[in-house]
Design a protein around this motif. Structure first.
Motif, mmCIF file in Angstrom:
data_model
loop_
_atom_site.group_PDB
_atom_site.id
_atom_site.type_symbol
_atom_site.label_atom_id
_atom_site.label_comp_id
_atom_site.label_asym_id
_atom_site.label_seq_id
_atom_site.Cartn_x
_atom_site.Cartn_y
_atom_site.Cartn_z
ATOM 1 N N ALA A 196 -2.416 10.096 2.131
ATOM 2 C CA ALA A 196 -2.198 8.466 1.491
ATOM 3 C C ALA A 196 -3.505 7.604 1.027
ATOM 4 C CB ALA A 196 -1.271 7.964 2.341
ATOM 5 N N ARG A 197 -4.485 7.969 2.068
ATOM 6 C CA ARG A 197 -5.709 7.027 1.509
ATOM 7 C C ARG A 197 -6.382 7.199 0.201
ATOM 8 N NH1 ARG A 197 -8.257 9.112 7.344
ATOM 9 N NH2 ARG A 197 -7.410 11.135 6.578
ATOM 10 N N GLU A 198 -5.946 8.242 -0.360
ATOM 11 C CA GLU A 198 -6.541 8.415 -1.712
ATOM 12 C C GLU A 198 -6.008 7.087 -2.616
ATOM 13 O OE1 GLU A 198 -6.415 12.174 -3.569
ATOM 14 O OE2 GLU A 198 -6.576 13.207 -1.883
ATOM 15 N N TYR A 199 -4.623 6.691 -2.244
ATOM 16 C CA TYR A 199 -4.347 5.789 -3.144
ATOM 17 C C TYR A 199 -4.851 4.468 -2.946
ATOM 18 C CZ TYR A 199 -0.328 8.517 -4.495
ATOM 19 O OH TYR A 199 0.395 9.664 -5.132
ATOM 20 N N VAL A 200 -5.843 3.989 -1.850
ATOM 21 C CA VAL A 200 -6.503 3.007 -1.330
ATOM 22 C C VAL A 200 -7.832 3.075 -2.279
ATOM 23 C CG1 VAL A 200 -7.830 1.721 0.312
ATOM 24 C CG2 VAL A 200 -5.506 2.875 0.697
ATOM 25 N N SER A 201 -8.290 4.204 -2.395
ATOM 26 C CA SER A 201 -9.572 4.684 -3.114
ATOM 27 C C SER A 201 -9.141 4.374 -4.804
ATOM 28 C CB SER A 201 -9.911 6.156 -2.842
ATOM 29 O OG SER A 201 -10.327 6.183 -1.823
ATOM 30 N N LEU A 202 -8.105 4.782 -5.139
ATOM 31 C CA LEU A 202 -7.676 4.603 -6.565
ATOM 32 C C LEU A 202 -7.597 3.189 -6.964
ATOM 33 C CD1 LEU A 202 -4.999 7.217 -7.000
ATOM 34 C CD2 LEU A 202 -7.088 7.193 -8.328
ATOM 35 N N ALA A 203 -6.896 2.429 -6.029
ATOM 36 C CA ALA A 203 -6.919 0.851 -6.302
ATOM 37 C C ALA A 203 -7.968 0.271 -6.286
ATOM 38 C CB ALA A 203 -6.012 0.346 -5.275
ATOM 39 N N GLU A 204 -9.121 0.691 -5.536
ATOM 40 C CA GLU A 204 -10.479 0.018 -5.407
ATOM 41 C C GLU A 204 -11.127 0.372 -6.815
ATOM 42 O OE1 GLU A 204 -11.309 -1.385 -1.033
ATOM 43 O OE2 GLU A 204 -11.902 0.832 -1.400
ATOM 44 N N ALA A 205 -11.007 1.588 -7.173
ATOM 45 C CA ALA A 205 -11.545 2.300 -8.298
ATOM 46 C C ALA A 205 -11.207 1.436 -9.450
ATOM 47 C CB ALA A 205 -11.443 3.685 -8.409
ATOM 48 N N ALA A 206 -10.074 0.895 -9.536
ATOM 49 C CA ALA A 206 -9.323 0.119 -10.638
ATOM 50 C C ALA A 206 -9.783 -1.288 -10.734
ATOM 51 C CB ALA A 206 -7.885 0.427 -10.736
ATOM 52 N N ASN A 207 -9.731 -1.864 -9.579
ATOM 53 C CA ASN A 207 -9.551 -3.361 -9.345
ATOM 54 C C ASN A 207 -10.763 -3.987 -8.499
ATOM 55 O OD1 ASN A 207 -7.620 -4.036 -11.481
ATOM 56 N ND2 ASN A 207 -6.193 -3.121 -10.023
ATOM 57 N N GLY A 208 -11.590 -3.270 -7.862
ATOM 58 C CA GLY A 208 -12.751 -3.730 -6.855
ATOM 59 C C GLY A 208 -12.118 -3.446 -5.417
ATOM 60 N N GLU A 209 -13.365 -3.514 -4.828
ATOM 61 C CA GLU A 209 -12.882 -3.452 -3.213
ATOM 62 C C GLU A 209 -12.078 -4.568 -2.570
ATOM 63 O OE1 GLU A 209 -16.291 -2.426 -1.084
ATOM 64 O OE2 GLU A 209 -16.846 -0.434 -2.368
ATOM 65 N N PHE A 210 -11.528 -4.427 -1.337
ATOM 66 C CA PHE A 210 -10.808 -5.594 -0.670
ATOM 67 C C PHE A 210 -11.187 -5.191 0.790
ATOM 68 C CE2 PHE A 210 -7.823 -2.635 -2.419
ATOM 69 C CZ PHE A 210 -7.214 -2.203 -1.022
ATOM 70 N N PRO A 211 -11.088 -6.274 1.448
ATOM 71 C CA PRO A 211 -11.292 -6.119 3.116
ATOM 72 C C PRO A 211 -10.196 -5.055 3.754
ATOM 73 C CG PRO A 211 -11.375 -8.467 2.381
ATOM 74 C CD PRO A 211 -10.773 -7.589 1.398
ATOM 75 N N LYS A 212 -10.560 -4.247 4.432
ATOM 76 C CA LYS A 212 -9.906 -3.284 5.253
ATOM 77 C C LYS A 212 -10.446 -3.357 6.801
ATOM 78 C CE LYS A 212 -10.788 0.043 2.450
ATOM 79 N NZ LYS A 212 -11.545 -0.862 1.614
ATOM 80 N N PRO A 213 -9.466 -3.212 7.486
ATOM 81 C CA PRO A 213 -7.605 -3.482 7.397
ATOM 82 C C PRO A 213 -7.479 -4.856 6.746
ATOM 83 C CG PRO A 213 -8.243 -3.579 9.618
ATOM 84 C CD PRO A 213 -9.627 -3.308 9.164
ATOM 85 N N MET A 214 -6.364 -4.570 6.047
ATOM 86 C CA MET A 214 -5.976 -6.010 5.370
ATOM 87 C C MET A 214 -5.155 -6.622 6.532
ATOM 88 S SD MET A 214 -4.251 -4.720 1.886
ATOM 89 C CE MET A 214 -2.985 -4.063 2.449
ATOM 90 N N ALA A 215 -5.250 -8.171 6.507
ATOM 91 C CA ALA A 215 -4.223 -9.009 7.244
ATOM 92 C C ALA A 215 -2.896 -8.659 6.550
ATOM 93 C CB ALA A 215 -4.691 -10.305 7.097
ATOM 94 N N PRO A 216 -1.997 -8.899 7.525
ATOM 95 C CA PRO A 216 -0.506 -8.527 7.171
ATOM 96 C C PRO A 216 -0.058 -9.371 5.992
ATOM 97 C CG PRO A 216 -0.635 -8.652 9.534
ATOM 98 C CD PRO A 216 -2.146 -9.031 9.254
ATOM 99 N N ALA A 217 -0.726 -10.813 5.839
ATOM 100 C CA ALA A 217 -0.391 -11.511 4.805
ATOM 101 C C ALA A 217 -0.898 -11.156 3.298
ATOM 102 C CB ALA A 217 -0.651 -13.012 5.162
ATOM 103 N N HIS A 218 -1.927 -10.371 3.484
ATOM 104 C CA HIS A 218 -2.585 -10.085 2.430
ATOM 105 C C HIS A 218 -1.679 -9.668 1.082
ATOM 106 C CE1 HIS A 218 -6.077 -8.891 -0.112
ATOM 107 N NE2 HIS A 218 -5.528 -7.654 -0.467
ATOM 108 N N ILE A 219 -1.088 -8.787 1.497
ATOM 109 C CA ILE A 219 0.013 -8.067 0.337
ATOM 110 C C ILE A 219 0.701 -9.109 -0.309
ATOM 111 C CG2 ILE A 219 0.094 -5.790 1.443
ATOM 112 C CD1 ILE A 219 3.034 -6.573 2.465
ATOM 113 N N TRP A 220 0.916 -10.386 0.148
ATOM 114 C CA TRP A 220 1.798 -11.086 -0.504
ATOM 115 C C TRP A 220 0.818 -12.374 -1.304
ATOM 116 C CZ3 TRP A 220 6.838 -9.924 -0.176
ATOM 117 C CH2 TRP A 220 7.082 -9.181 0.936
#
Length: 370
Positions: free
Chosen positions: A39-63
């Motif tokens: 499942a971590r490959e989906y994190v890599s795909l997202a960052e390749a498409a739109n840029g890196e983001f802090p990890k681990p994300m805060a629970p509120a980040h997804i909203w």
């Protein structure tokens, strides 16, 4: 206003797989998909498409910017379709290509948006088996989040969630699904068998069991919401049977049909003063970087804020906030994207239904005053 009840609704909230891996306490990343086994490959795909983001994300980040919109509208009830099991364990359902799960520790992301109720009758809630469904219900109960549509047997799955929103006013949430959304028929709950509530058919006759329960529970001053997982993931065509199903429920007392399964927002309709949202579109997912279907702009989504007359249940207003998914978060769109969504809704509207317009704040309004 005391004479208005405002709701927040959205489509599929898919906090498993890549989203879960980017949160602080991920479940095991093992997948059993044809092309992806981690499942971590989906994190890599997202960052390749739109840029890196802090990890681990805060629970509120997804909203993301959705939180400011929730603070602006201050809805009485926040309802989502939670298309993810909540468990670290379980056995992947056999012959099912995709399996979503989020660890119980990461379920704090639901509290970050103060979600009140989750619809569970969908095609991913049992991806990791019956025990995972049971754990999902236990975790939501522990968080104080109501749920409907799945349970220990058919009676539990058919039981609506009751939300006391203001003095003398309740919202009943009924949740069910259809096999045309990808729900395996063997997930249908039965006497002595856990599962989800499945409609027998998409027709007026198929809606009758739901209609009976609306009549049994609803009282003056109540609102009845039917949250239904139906239809294909892509495209704008609304099956005739879905319309007949929705009309029958409104005739029986439903005040809003909350449809989901489509990966992008589709058309909506006003019937007897009640809104039918045929497909709200994915709200949160880990699809960034996956190509295909760009013509429907699947990274765009909507927040729905219907406001109802508390006494009559008639829709007073409907505001929709356009958002774009990027870096596993939600962002307010520019005017061009908001205009594209507004034009789509007008293109798909029915007959004499009111038009949609884009206001100066970049929100879409259903012009009910026409």
């Amino acid at each position: 206003m005391n004479d208005v009840i405002t709701l927040f609704l959205c489509g599929d909230v898919m906090t498993g797989r890549g989203i879960d891996q980017a949160l602080p306490h991920p479940a095991p990343p093992d997948l059993y998909e044809l092309w992806v086994q981690d499942a971590r490959e989906y994190v890599s795909l997202a960052e390749a498409a739109n840029g890196e983001f802090p990890k681990p994300m805060a629970p509120a980040h997804i909203w993301g910017d959705a939180l400011a919109e929730l603070a602006h509208f201050r809805p009485h009830l926040r309802l989502i379709n939670l298309e993810t099991g909540i468990t670290r364990h379980g056995t992947p359902w056999p012959d099912k290509g995709i399996h979503y799960r989020m660890s119980p520790e990461n379920a704090a992301c639901l509290q970050a948006a103060r979600i009140d109720c989750c619809s569970l009758a969908n095609n991913h809630v049992m991806d990791w088996g019956v025990d995972a469904l049971r754990e999902t219900c236990r975790v939501l109960d522990g968080l104080g989040i109501a749920h409907a549509g799945a349970g220990e047997d058919l009676g539990a799955a058919m039981k609506p969630a009751r939300l006391d929103v203001t003095t003398g006013h309740r919202v009943w949430v009924f949740s069910l699904g259809m096999t045309d959304s990808g729900i395996p028929p063997e997930w249908h709950a039965a006497r002595g068998r856990p599962g989800v509530w499945l409609a027998t058919e998409a027709s007026a006759a198929g809606a009758e069991p739901v209609a009976e329960r609306i009549r049994a529970h609803k009282r003056p001053g109540d609102l009845a919401v039917v949250s239904v997982h139906w239809g294909s993931n892509w495209g704008y065509r609304i099956p005739k049977g879905h319309r007949e199903f929705a009309y029958r429920l409104v005739e029986a007392g439903a005040d809003l049909i909350h449809g989901h399964s489509s990966h992008h927002p589709v058309g909506m309709e006003l019937y007897r003063g009640r809104p039918i949202l045929y497909g709200c579109g994915d709200f949160i997912n880990d699809y960034e970087g996956i190509r295909g279907y760009e013509i429907v702009q699947p990274d765009l989504t909507l927040m729905f804020f219907p406001a109802f007359d508390a006494a009559t249940g008639v829709l007073r207003s409907m505001s929709m906030t356009p958002l774009r998914r990027a870096r596993f978060s939600l962002h307010r769109t520019g005017k061009d994207d908001a205009r594209w969504l507004c034009e789509m809704l007008n293109r798909e509207r029915q007959g004499d239904d009111p038009e949609f317009r884009l206001d100066d704040a970049g929100r879409i309004q259903w012009d009910l005053a026409q």
